[in-house]
Design an enzyme around this catalytic site. Sequence first.
Site, PDB file in Angstrom:
ATOM      1  CG  HIS A 275      57.325  25.002  15.420  1.00 40.71           C
ATOM      2  ND1 HIS A 275      58.379  25.239  15.981  1.00 40.71           N
ATOM      3  CD2 HIS A 275      56.614  26.265  15.866  1.00 40.71           C
ATOM      4  CE1 HIS A 275      58.342  26.088  16.943  1.00 40.71           C
ATOM      5  NE2 HIS A 275      57.090  26.844  16.593  1.00 40.71           N
ATOM      6  CE  LYS A 277      59.732  28.621  14.353  1.00 40.47           C
ATOM      7  NZ  LYS A 277      58.335  28.731  14.084  1.00 40.47           N
ATOM      8  CG  ASP A 282      69.231  29.915  -7.098  1.00 48.41           C
ATOM      9  OD1 ASP A 282      68.141  29.662  -7.260  1.00 48.41           O
ATOM     10  OD2 ASP A 282      69.902  31.087  -7.371  1.00 48.41           O
TER      11      ASP A 282
END
Length: 333
Positions: A275, A277, A282
Amino acid sequence: NGGSFPAYAFAGQPGGIAAFLIDAIDRTQRTLDAAVYNLTLPGVTDALIRAQQRGVVVRLVVDEGHLKPDPDRGPGEWARLIEAKVPMRSLRGGGQYGSMHNKFAVCDGVFLESGSFNWTKAAEDNNRENAIFRDDKNLIAGYQAYWDWMWAHAKPVGDGPAPESARGPPPTDEAKPLSFKGRAWPAFAFSPQGGTEQWLLESVVAAQKTIDIAMFSFYSQPLAEALVAAKGRGVKVRMVLDSSQAGRSDVVAFMRAQGLKARLVKGRAGRGAMHHKYAIFDKELLENGSYNWSLNASTNNYENTVFSTTPSDIAGFQAEFDEIDRAAKDAGQ
């Protein structure tokens, strides 16, 4: 207020996330403004009611779609808060699938809890989740302004359907206190229509070496095309997606056809969801929050996103990504 909190925490680690959230609520002395997508943790409800009983001004903006009683579980935690007369207002997003998808709290105007972590048993027990804890003044001022903006557009629970969408864009980070690739960068961005996807696109375009993405739901065609282009210019792109969501996405299929593969994983111990996000660019910029990479998150939902260039944040989320990647499988396996 006398407590010590980590800058971030991941579900499944000793103590879990809910214990930190409850501790933060219990230490709040004056005001607690929260935006809650769903709530099924009795301990969190208990803490909110305790806070109100000791004189804290507790106010919640909640997702209208989750207020309906579960036919199998009864009225649940919302009913307990309503019975305790905790002030709550509801919102729903635009379109068919829009929602108030935030999960954050501002305590005493000086402390923030946010991240992917819904205040639910599934998030605590099964999912791969994160929460962040911050006392940065600019960040908290932005989140408080955003919460105030939602509260002004929401309707008290019980007063009929919530407004479909907000009027005008949400607050933005005019200070842009961060720096990435020589450019001023915001510490936060909000939805709906607050420019989050544009900052994500600029992050992808600016990346020169690596992009690591842990994403529950990926449906944004512009971001998919930007990642394909990044791969084409030599950037190493790695994605770990939730196995139940990825197969439904034409955008994921598009990236796969362009040679950009994603690895798939479930929640912890084979249960629940991946779940998270978040993305790391870099190894210099972290993006995290409630915002799935989708058109719905950009244009219809109420969402929040944090950007960080703090090395310890990046190292912690990178270690979590690497652990998830080791547990993931290539599509079709």
